[in-house]
Each structure stands twice: as C-alpha cells, then as structure tokens.
Design an enzyme around this catalytic site. Structure first.
Site, PDB file in Angstrom:
ATOM      1  N   ASP A  43       0.841  -1.204   0.000  1.00 46.36           N
ATOM      2  CA  ASP A  43       0.000   0.000   0.000  1.00 46.36           C
ATOM      3  C   ASP A  43       0.881   1.263   0.000  1.00 46.36           C
ATOM      4  OD1 ASP A  43       0.832  -0.076   2.622  1.00 46.36           O
ATOM      5  OD2 ASP A  43      -1.152   0.248   3.499  1.00 46.36           O
ATOM      6  N   SER A  44       2.205   1.071  -0.057  1.00 49.17           N
ATOM      7  CA  SER A  44       3.101   2.193  -0.362  1.00 49.17           C
ATOM      8  C   SER A  44       2.746   2.748  -1.747  1.00 49.17           C
ATOM      9  CB  SER A  44       4.570   1.747  -0.325  1.00 49.17           C
ATOM     10  OG  SER A  44       4.757   0.597  -1.115  1.00 49.17           O
ATOM     11  N   ASP A  82      -0.910  -6.381  -0.155  1.00 46.84           N
ATOM     12  CA  ASP A  82      -1.197  -5.655   1.079  1.00 46.84           C
ATOM     13  C   ASP A  82      -2.689  -5.381   1.209  1.00 46.84           C
ATOM     14  OD1 ASP A  82       0.373  -4.775   3.156  1.00 46.84           O
ATOM     15  OD2 ASP A  82       1.172  -3.034   2.089  1.00 46.84           O
ATOM     16  N   GLU A 114      -1.175  -5.056   8.757  1.00 39.66           N
ATOM     17  CA  GLU A 114      -0.382  -4.375   9.789  1.00 39.66           C
ATOM     18  C   GLU A 114      -0.975  -4.747  11.142  1.00 39.66           C
ATOM     19  OE1 GLU A 114       0.281  -0.236   8.890  1.00 39.66           O
ATOM     20  OE2 GLU A 114       0.944  -0.708   6.863  1.00 39.66           O
ATOM     21  N   GLU A 181       9.399  -3.847  10.327  1.00 40.95           N
ATOM     22  CA  GLU A 181       9.788  -2.546   9.739  1.00 40.95           C
ATOM     23  C   GLU A 181      10.207  -1.563  10.835  1.00 40.95           C
ATOM     24  OE1 GLU A 181       7.115  -0.748   6.895  1.00 40.95           O
ATOM     25  OE2 GLU A 181       8.303   1.094   6.854  1.00 40.95           O
TER      26      GLU A 181
HETATM   27  O1  KIV Z   1       3.576  -1.026   1.531  1.00 43.34           O
HETATM   28  C1  KIV Z   1       4.707  -1.504   1.394  1.00 43.34           C
HETATM   29  O2  KIV Z   1       5.344  -1.350   0.341  1.00 43.34           O
HETATM   30  C2  KIV Z   1       5.274  -2.260   2.507  1.00 43.34           C
HETATM   31  C3  KIV Z   1       6.674  -2.778   2.412  1.00 43.34           C
HETATM   32  C4  KIV Z   1       7.673  -1.768   2.124  1.00 43.34           C
HETATM   33  C5  KIV Z   1       7.026  -3.669   3.536  1.00 43.34           C
HETATM   34  O3  KIV Z   1       4.597  -2.484   3.458  1.00 43.34           O
END
Ligand code: KIV
Length: 257
Positions: A43-44, A82, A114, A181
C-alpha cells in the site's frame, strides 16, 4: 513456478536470504520477478504511485486493480498483496470477505496486514480457511497519525516487548511470515531466532531472514530525501531526466517528426 510459503520457509531453514521488492505495475513486476523470491503489491502505492503523504487513502479497489496487473507478470516469486487501511480492521467477517476478494480477484498467494493484538483472531481464522497471512510488525505506516509521522519503533523496553510479543503471537496464531519494519536490529534478530516462520526486514538491520525495499527507492526513482535505511542501487531519476532531455532536444531540432 511461483514460490510458495513453504518454499520461503525452506530458504529460512537453508539460511538463504529472501529477496523481496514491491511492484504496482506489470513492467516493474516483470523486471523484478526474475530476481526476487517475494513480490509485494504494497500500500506504499499511496506514497510512491499516487504521490500522497500517507498510505491511508489507498482503497481495496485500487490495490486490486494494481495487483491484477502485477499478477500477470509474476512467474517465479511468491506473490503477496497488502490489505489497505480499514479493509480489515473493523470486524473479522468483513476482513475475511475483503481478504477473499483479494485472493480471488488478484490470484495472490498471501495477504499482508499491519498487526495489533485485536487482529490475532483474524490471522487464526484466515489461516484456518487456508489463506497465508503476512504479519507486519514494528513501524506500521497505517498508524502514521498515532506516531505523528514515520517514526522508528521499539525504542523503549515496553515498545520492544510489545513488538516481540506481537510477532510471537502472530506466529502462534498461524501467520506464515513476519515483516519487521523500522525496529532495532537486535529486536528483529530476536524475533527471527524465536519463530519457525521467515522474517523479512525493512529498516530493521541485516539479521532477518530476508530484506524488502520499495523498488522505486532502491532504483533511485523516488526523489530525495529517502528513508535513511534505503540503499539505492541506481539513480534512475537522473538517468530518466537525461534521456528525456535528449528526447526534448531531438524533437525541438527536427521540426516535424
Ligand atoms: O507497503 C509496502 O510497500 C510495505 C513494504 C515496504 C514492507 O509495506
């Protein structure tokens, strides 16, 4: 063939590091798949692809849209998606429904959430159904507003104990993998040594079973400043700018193309 959760566990048992990166589109996924054991549609997406400050506005439909494209490219790595903010926290039945949608519509092999203690029951139910869950502990970007920014976690003894116990409990409740993280290396190492599932770290030192980075950070596409733990292996932002400048000169010079 795509790597399964069992293949990733084999890598841990053989002391072979797990190589993990993120992707939000077909082209990137196709490039990284050849070299990675694990590809995450993170979700980045919110920060990197959509240019937002946080991940909080990413929707289930958006992550599914991107994951469908990535799915078409993944032939070798394990494929994880995610779960976006508020797609799994309100109640277990709704969470399972949304996780089911991700699994069915994107062909993902696992989902990442998360963690907090309230979600242990979700891991248990999902894994009982047969859905591998990746438990993300430590700095959880969806808690940005509680932290007041992206802040390293596990500084005090009580924070360290909380994160350690959450990782152990996630494992005991059926998690298939842990992402750690933004925590001290020594804590990530302790978690890694005390659970029988792989750990993948980001900003958590080098003692985890594997490492994950956001691909655009690692390739030097995202602008500076990047998080302090990010090692960039290329500077594709500058390389792209130079190429685009060459193109601009070329177009301007040749009045008709
Ligand atoms: O959302 C994401 O890209 C992540 C990773 C960097 C672990 O959670």
């Amino acid at each position: 063939m795509r790597k399964t959760i069992k293949d990733l566990l084999e890598l841990k048992l053989r002391n072979e590091k797990i190589v993990a990166l993120t992707a939000y589109d077909f082209q990137t996924a196709q490039i990284i798949d050849e070299f990675c054991d694990f590809v995450l549609v993170g979700d980045s997406l919110g920060n990197v692809f959509q240019g937002k400050e946080t991940t909080l506005s990413v929707t289930l439909d958006e992550i599914i849209y991107h994951a469908k494209a990535v799915n078409l490219a993944i032939k070798n790595a394990h494929f994880c998606v995610d779960m976006p903010f508020m797609s799994y926290q309100s109640n277990v039945d709704k969470a399972l429904e949304n996780i089911g949608r991700v699994m069915q519509e994107t062909n993902a092999q696992s989902v990442k959430i998360e963690m907090n203690e309230d979600l242990l029951i979700l891991i248990k139910k999902a894994s009982n159904i047969g859905i591998p869950v990746v438990a993300h502990v430590g700095l959880c970007p969806q808690s940005y507003n509680i932290y007041g920014g992206y802040k390293k976690q596990g500084k005090s003894k009580s924070e360290k104990d909380y994160i350690y116990n959450l990782a152990i409990d996630s494992f005991k409740n059926g998690a298939s993998l842990i992402v750690t993280e933004g925590i001290p290396e020594i804590l990530a190492e302790k978690i890694t040594k005390n659970i029988d599932i792989p750990t993948i770290g980001i900003g958590a030192g080098s003692k985890t079973d594997g490492q994950i980075l956001v691909t655009e950070d690692m390739l030097g596409i995202t602008p500076l400043p990047r998080p302090s733990f990010v090692k960039s292996f290329a500077n594709l932002r500058d390389t792209s700018k130079k190429a685009i400048l060459e193109y601009k000169k070329y177009v301007k010079k040749n009045k008709s193309s």
